[in-house]
Design a protein around this motif. Structure first.
Motif, PDB file in Angstrom:
ATOM      1  N   HIS B 143       0.532  -1.434   0.303  1.00  0.00           N
ATOM      2  CA  HIS B 143       0.092  -0.208  -0.559  1.00  0.00           C
ATOM      3  C   HIS B 143       1.102   1.249  -0.290  1.00  0.00           C
ATOM      4  O   HIS B 143       2.125   1.181  -0.140  1.00  0.00           O
ATOM      5  N   CYS B 178      -4.814   5.853  -0.725  1.00  0.00           N
ATOM      6  CA  CYS B 178      -3.517   5.023  -0.642  1.00  0.00           C
ATOM      7  C   CYS B 178      -3.238   5.141  -2.253  1.00  0.00           C
ATOM      8  O   CYS B 178      -3.906   5.024  -3.272  1.00  0.00           O
ATOM      9  N   GLU B 180      -0.736   3.239  -3.835  1.00  0.00           N
ATOM     10  CA  GLU B 180       0.102   1.887  -4.116  1.00  0.00           C
ATOM     11  C   GLU B 180      -1.667   1.029  -5.261  1.00  0.00           C
ATOM     12  O   GLU B 180      -2.044   0.827  -3.728  1.00  0.00           O
ATOM     13  N   CYS B 182      -4.188  -1.924  -4.665  1.00  0.00           N
ATOM     14  CA  CYS B 182      -3.961  -2.658  -3.870  1.00  0.00           C
ATOM     15  C   CYS B 182      -4.884  -3.514  -3.947  1.00  0.00           C
ATOM     16  O   CYS B 182      -5.336  -4.421  -3.219  1.00  0.00           O
ATOM     17  N   HIS B 186      -9.552  -0.753  -4.139  1.00  0.00           N
ATOM     18  CA  HIS B 186      -8.060   0.206  -3.922  1.00  0.00           C
ATOM     19  C   HIS B 186      -8.477   2.085  -3.094  1.00  0.00           C
ATOM     20  O   HIS B 186      -8.288   2.628  -2.652  1.00  0.00           O
ATOM     21  N   MET B 189      -9.061   3.156  -0.119  1.00  0.00           N
ATOM     22  CA  MET B 189      -9.342   3.157   1.057  1.00  0.00           C
ATOM     23  C   MET B 189      -8.419   4.417   1.225  1.00  0.00           C
ATOM     24  O   MET B 189      -7.151   4.489   0.882  1.00  0.00           O
TER      25      MET B 189
HETATM   26 CU   LIG Z   1      -3.996   0.120  -0.447  1.00  0.00          CU
END
Ligand SMILES: [Cu+2]
Ligand code: HEM
Lengths: 575, 348
Positions: B143, B178, B180, B182, B186, B189
């Motif tokens: 993340h 977040c 990156e 994931c 995503h 997040m």
């Molecule tokens: Cu993430």
């Protein structure tokens, strides 16, 4: 509106290849196409298959932009969106951008431009197209089997352990396609070394050849690394071996090192051949040699070599040590220098030239503007302190679309229009050609410029729903995308029409220098009926005497199979 | 959080100003060169357009000009590199007095734990004007912890600790993303960073709901519960003063010694994969591995506890097995007040 060749008296009657049928006319059976060993036909096979894949990738992009017009995900769900951006990236990068210029234009032109009859290994050339098709089939199969949701970068351990999608099929497809790339690169390198016509010295090679040669070096040296990386992902997925998964003692960041060790150089596999196209276009439409020919040639090689040592700039936020980050940062800035030199050299090629703004030149000039902005924004990302904020935001998305979509696709379009009369023997409609160039230029900027701002504002990439204050800029971007799409669709229509009904083009409609313009359009199967001898530097404009273009006295009858005899004949001619 | 449209992100950390200044410089350079090239292209295309009777093209080479456009970009690159490098070097080491907060990233939420035990989900509450250091772990995939208003970002990689520090300069609420990719959620997040004035922050921190215990206490309990104390007071190496000290270890072959600093990653590895690095003089068979038994959160709590043992050698030396462990720990309320006392001192 019909097209008027640039300079009718230059398209004087052809002394070469009059009688024999052209490569297009020689046979019409499906088998003659699917089993052809002619580099020109293989180029056409690539062109058709890649156009199809470009349309697939473009369709995914359209759906994504549609989704992003509203901040909530109300057009598709998160799962579908993640699969869309993955398949968009995979198709566009591995199945369009990387092979685009070398496999189509390069395949067609490398032998013609150096006065050879074919590539060094025609069978390997055909095999590489089949590998390409098989690779694409695997990846498309992954899509139909439910899709892939990892992003085209396949970061571990998400891709190798957590993702519940068809990762293994997709990476196998990329693995197979990698061989296609290696074989094409090998073929180019050997061809350029071994098959040049008499008198075609290294410093008489057109810049298109130089840049494809440099790209071929990267293909051969870099591609095996991505192939191994993809295999390792598949192995970890299927057998649970701990290579990248820390729960099994692996290192997730190792994947990123291996991936970018290839994938940063890969951006130069895309962009160097595009640079070659731009060099040819700037020379032909300014009727001048490219400013600083040797510097541009060496800049290609410098970029190819430096491209292997900058991968770490994709890892600035992974917790890389500050020292490593600084080294990668300084090296990344160094790649910028040869690139900057090229942009200035192209621009100054027009200085005191005779500039005509035909369709291919419009694409080339659009390239100069867009690529400059793409390259300069690369500097923002190379500067560690700023990249920390910009990394994995829309700024990066804008940057690489400026370089790859703006740069590579514009150059590809320019090259396709420039050599279209050579490839098909027909002219396309100039008005619609210009229309397409203009639509693409404005559509492109409207689509991607707002994304630079979105990125600095902090909108992360790969978000299917986003904070509401980002909406205005996203709507602009989506609006631009619809203009851009229409700009891409137009050539599909008028080029197809031209292929069937276009006016005959003549052998050298642009009045350009270069061996490829000295044979008939479309060329005969064996490219040249007689062997060309090269007695002057390339781009040796101005064309004082139109007959310069058809120098009967610079061609010799090469029916003889005896090497020594041939050499003597060449010596006689040249003295 | 300002929900309205704007072209510039909010500035809410000390660092943001410096990043913005550099960005403005880069924008100026970019605008200059883009307009220069575009201007030249249009000018040349018009001035030298092909016409009847125009002079034929002239050959044109100019070495001086080429040197100019090689050297000028080179010099500008040097400036950009040095400026960008200064920014990272300046922000690479968190200040000593930074407030430490633990973050765990997992699909798909941010889990925050303050040292007194107070927990938050998808929210991070911090005081204004005080450097904050995040110690972060991921429970599954990679993340990336990103606060645009602070201009900072750090990947959170499973299997190791990541650190990020910043100094909030404006009270308010800011986005936490977040960055990156994931997986499925995503883009969901996301969270909020709440920057409170110091007094509000202290009040907020002390309003810890019942049942939460500080990380050190939780760690100490785990230490006794898993029987760590049995060994580490007698046969095994003592925990006293361990954190941050230099250890002589060997991995694989006993004659290949290596010196390592006992930091978070070393402790984590020694707990979860105890055979990876063996302290000189001990047998690899002695300590069992705790992989699969402890969660990442447990590991953080154990490390938090070991750190306090490091500071207070007496506590570590007196460690004895079994239930007597609890007796050594100060009762919870006292612990908390000691904590906030020390924080108060640090403000000044
Ligand atoms: Cu993430
Ligand atoms: C010449 C053609 C170029 C192409 C095709 C290209 C392509 C790309 C691509 C695809 C990415 C996205 C990586 C991702 O998916 O996260 C990227 C990022 C990046 N590019 Fe380029 N680039 C080019 C030129 C440059 C130049 C000249 C520089 C530096 C001087 C540069 C520096 C960077 C950096 C540092 C990143 C990493 C940014 C980040 O992930 O935060 N690029 N580029």
């Amino acid at each position: 509106m019909t097209t008027i060749p640039v300079n009718p008296e230059l398209t004087s009657p052809l002394p070469l290849g009059r009688k024999g049928p052209s490569y297009l006319d020689i046979s019409f059976t499906v088998k003659s196409w699917l089993l052809t060993l002619d580099h020109k036909r293989i180029a056409i096979l690539y062109l058709l298959s890649m156009t199809a894949l470009f349309i697939v990738g473009g369709a995914f992009a359209t759906m994504m932009r549609l989704e992003l017009t509203t901040p909530q995900g109300d057009f598709v769900k998160a799962e579908a969106y993640n699969k869309l951006f993955t398949m968009h990236g995979v198709t566009m990068v591995f199945f369009f951008l990387i092979p685009s210029v070398p496999a189509t234009l390069g395949n067609f032109l490398v032998p013609l431009m150096i006065g050879a009859r074919d590539l060094a290994f025609p069978r390997i050339n055909l095999a590489s197209w089949y590998l390409f098709i098989i690779g694409a089939a695997f990846t498309l199969a992954a899509m139909f089997a439910g899709g892939v949701d990892t992003g085209w970068t396949f970061y571990t351990p998400y891709s190798s352990v957590y993702s519940n999608s068809q990762v293994a099929l997709a990476v196998v497809g990329i693995f197979i396609t990698g061989f296609s790339s290696v074989l094409t690169g090998l073929n180019f390198i050997v061809t350029v070394h071994k098959m040049r016509a008499p008198g075609m010295t290294w410093f008489r090679l057109p810049l298109f050849i130089w840049s494809n040669y440099a790209a071929a070096l990267i293909m051969v040296l870099g591609t095996p690394v991505i192939s191994i990386t993809m295999v390792l992902v598949a192995v970890e997925r299927l057998f649970g071996v701990g290579i990248f998964d820390p729960a099994n003692g692996g290192d997730p960041v190792l994947f990123q090192h291996m991936f970018w060790f290839y994938s940063h150089p890969a951006v130069y596999i895309m962009v160097l051949p595009a640079f070659g196209v731009i060099s040819e276009l700037m020379a032909a439409f300014s009727r001048k040699p490219v400013f600083g020919y040797k510097v541009v040639a060496f800049a290609s090689l410098a970029i190819a070599l430096l491209s292997f040592v900058v991968w770490g700039h994709h890892l600035f936020t992974t917790g890389q040590s500050v020292y490593a980050a600084l080294v990668f940062s300084v090296l990344s800035f160094l790649v910028g220098i040869p690139t900057a030199i090229k942009v200035f050299n192209w621009t100054f090629t027009m200085y005191k030239g005779s500039v005509s703004l035909e369709t291919p030149m419009l694409f080339a000039l659009g390239f100069l503007g867009i690529f400059t902005l793409g390259g300069l924004t690369g500097l923002f990302l190379a500067a560690v302190g700023l990249d920390i904020h910009l990394h994995d935001t829309y700024f990066v998305v804008a940057h690489f679309h400026y370089v790859m979509v703006g740069g590579v696709v514009l150059a590809f379009m320019g090259g396709l229009h420039y050599w279209w009369p050579k490839i098909t023997g027909r002219m396309y409609n100039e008005f619609w050609g210009k229309m397409s160039a203009i639509l693409i230029f404005f559509g492109f900027n409207l689509t991607f410029f707002p994304q630079f701002i979105l990125g600095y504002l902090g909108m992360p990439r790969r978000y299917y729903a986003y904070a509401s204050e980002f909406q205005v800029l996203n709507i602009l971007s989506s609006a631009g995308a619809s203009i851009l799409a229409s700009g891409y669709l137009l050539p599909g229509i008028y080029l197809a029409y031209s292929f069937v009904k276009g006016p005959k083009a003549g052998d050298n409609p642009w009045g350009a220098k270069g061996l490829e313009w000295q044979t008939s359009s479309p060329p005969p199967v064996e490219n040249f009926k007689k062997m060309p001898i090269v007695t002057e530097d390339c781009y040796n404009y101005p064309l004082v005497d139109p007959h310069d273009l058809q120098p009967e006295d610079r061609l010799i009858d090469s029916t003889t199979k005896d090497d020594d005899k041939l050499k003597e004949q060449v010596k006689d001619k040249l003295s | 959080m300002d929900k309205s449209f704007s072209l510039w992100p909010t500035q809410a950390s000390k660092q943001a100003l410096h990043v913005d200044l550099f960005y403005i410089f880069m924008l100026a350079v970019t605008a200059f060169f883009t307009l220069l090239i575009a201007g030249l292209v249009v000018f040349f295309a018009v001035k030298y357009r092909r016409r009847e009777g125009a002079p034929p093209p002239e050959k044109f080479e100019n070495v001086k000009l080429e040197l100019v456009w090689t050297i000028v970009p080179l010099l500008i690159s040097v400036v950009m590199f040095v400026w960008g490098a200064k920014l990272v070097v300046a922000s690479s080491k968190p200040p000593e007095n930074a407030l430490e907060i633990h973050v765990i990233g997992k699909q798909w939420m941010w889990h925050v734990q303050h040292s007194n035990g107070r927990r938050e989900i998808n929210e991070l509450t911090v005081p204004v004007g005080r450097p904050v250091k995040l110690t972060m772990q991921s429970q599954d995939v990679i993340h990336s912890f990103f606060i645009p208003a602070f201009r900072c970002k750090q990947d959170v990689v499973p299997g190791r600790f990541s650190y990020l520090w910043f100094e909030p300069s404006e009270p308010g609420e800011y986005h936490l993303f977040c960055a990156e990719y994931c997986g499925l959620q995503h883009s969901g997040m996301i969270g909020k960073v709440k920057v409170l004035p110091q007094a509000d922050y202290e009040r907020w921190l002390s309003m810890s709901p019942a049942g939460e215990e500080s990380m050190q206490v939780a760690g100490a309990k785990l230490f006794s519960q898993y029987g760590c104390a049995t060994c580490h007071s007698q046969q095994g190496p003592s925990m006293a003063g361990l954190y941050g000290s230099e250890r002589v270890v060997w991995s694989g072959t006993p004659d290949k010694e290596q010196k390592v600093i006992a930091d978070d990653n070393y402790l984590r590895e020694s707990i979860l994969y105890s055979k990876a690095k063996i302290v000189k003089g001990y047998s690899p068979a002695l300590m069992p591995t705790f992989q699969g038994l402890l969660t990442e959160e447990n590991v953080s709590q154990l490390i938090a506890y070991i750190k306090t043992v490091g500071k207070d050698a007496k506590l570590g030396n007196e460690m004895t097995p079994g239930g007597r462990m609890q007796d050594l720990l100060p009762p919870r309320p006292e612990m908390k007040s000691r904590n906030s006392d020390s924080e108060k001192r640090d403000y000044k």
